[in-house]
Design a protein around this motif. Sequence first.
Motif, short mmCIF file in Angstrom:
data_model
loop_
_atom_site.label_atom_id
_atom_site.label_comp_id
_atom_site.label_asym_id
_atom_site.label_seq_id
_atom_site.Cartn_x
_atom_site.Cartn_y
_atom_site.Cartn_z
N PHE A 271 0.83 -1.20 0.00
CA PHE A 271 0.00 0.00 0.00
C PHE A 271 0.87 1.26 0.00
CE2 PHE A 271 -2.64 3.09 2.40
CZ PHE A 271 -3.66 3.20 1.48
N ASP A 272 1.90 1.26 0.87
CA ASP A 272 2.76 2.44 0.94
C ASP A 272 3.52 2.64 -0.37
OD1 ASP A 272 1.89 2.90 3.40
OD2 ASP A 272 3.69 2.27 4.47
N SER B 57 1.07 3.91 -3.04
CA SER B 57 0.64 5.30 -2.89
C SER B 57 1.79 6.25 -3.20
CB SER B 57 0.08 5.55 -1.50
OG SER B 57 1.05 5.26 -0.53
N ASP B 58 3.01 5.86 -2.83
CA ASP B 58 4.16 6.70 -3.18
C ASP B 58 4.33 6.78 -4.69
OD1 ASP B 58 4.84 7.51 -0.74
OD2 ASP B 58 6.49 6.11 -0.42
N TRP C 125 1.79 9.16 -6.02
CA TRP C 125 2.21 10.53 -5.67
C TRP C 125 3.30 11.01 -6.62
CZ3 TRP C 125 0.89 14.42 -2.41
CH2 TRP C 125 1.85 15.38 -2.14
N ILE D 116 1.84 11.81 -10.01
CA ILE D 116 1.09 13.07 -10.06
C ILE D 116 2.04 14.25 -10.04
CG2 ILE D 116 -0.49 14.51 -8.75
CD1 ILE D 116 -1.92 12.01 -7.85
N ASN D 117 3.11 14.14 -9.25
CA ASN D 117 4.02 15.26 -9.07
C ASN D 117 5.28 15.13 -9.93
OD1 ASN D 117 2.83 16.99 -6.91
ND2 ASN D 117 2.75 15.00 -5.91
#
Lengths: 333, 65
Positions: B34-35, B38-39, B42, B45-46
């Motif tokens: 999960f971590d 999600s990283d 992120w 997106i960035n």
Amino acid sequence: MLARSALRTARSAGAAARNATSRTATRPASTSSSTAEEAASAWKTTALGSGATVFAVGSVAWYYHLYGRNVDAMTPAEEGLHPTQYPWEHQKWFKTFDHQALRRGFLVYREVCASCHSLSRIPYRSLVGNIMTVDEAKALAEENEYDTEPNDVGDIEKRPGKLSDYLPAPYKNDEAARAANNGALPPDLSLITKARHGGCDYIFSLLTGYPEEPPAGAVVPEGLNFNPYFPGTGIAMARVLYDDLVEYEDGTKATSSQMAKDVVEFLNWSAEPEMDERKKMGWKVLAVTSVLFALSVWVKRYKWAPIKTRKIVYSPPKQKSILDQLPKPDKKS
Amino acid sequence: MPGISSSLYNIFLRRNTVMLGTVFAAAFGLQLAFDAGSDRIWDAINKGRQWKDIKHRYVEAPEEE
């Protein structure tokens, strides 16, 4: 709340008075009772209703006069102009800072702001991995001298800065800063975007909002500058950002609004270096709790299914008709 | 299918101690996944905004010496 309920009672009182008057007025003339008595009672009812209405309206007006209006301790000029709201990219829920802009903003801070404003909560080590490399940060730290621990004879000597040192302040203390700035204290900028209403918008508007000359009629005290965004409009800081004041290493054109935007983003970073972690954690929490919420909805529906789908049937007891008990007429007769 | 699920049940969930181990291992693995996921989202997106995306412009090449 109270004002609203008072208004409602006033309205209903008025309605009641209207009903009373209309009832007396439309009483049929055919009932030939004494007309003088009737007229007197009609007058009394009207007076009562109007009086109650006037009293209710008056008390509402008095209450509004006392408590309903806006209470401003300051004039609009003393409040300062509200800053324009800009669509900051880094303030979106899933966006981090543009680190290239942070680097530019730090350059602007060092070359422009740092001559008066301190940034005392930022150590060199926090620049590493966000704004510059380790080597750059070390070189920057070594440009400044810091006090050492007392040596064997108790003297404090100077040493070049290390990564663990904090950015040096331009003045020794607040009194020195005031004395050098005509009595005005340049605030520390570490947390400035959190410390001012409007945050980024306010600082950007302030930096770019200096007019060429104060508008007609504005009173600008000696030694102050006019800025409509500053509460009171008289600010000790003069306009500092002019086009091409600094030279960006990445070739970005250094217009004054570009510099203001970069330095505001940098100051937002210095106030909230934990923003990335905060946003990531927020999204994780939302993801996990939405799964848990969906699960709980499913469990509820599962548990309630037999209760929701059951059918309650009422079958009334068989009742004999009373007609059955009557003696049947004889067919023969 | 029922054969697989029942054998899975027998292997991982039948005994309480084994089930506890399964739960802990699954929690550890799922957290990692999960971590990391999600990283990765992120970073996607960035893209281009983070320090690791612009770092290469400022790190001096070590092989110069």
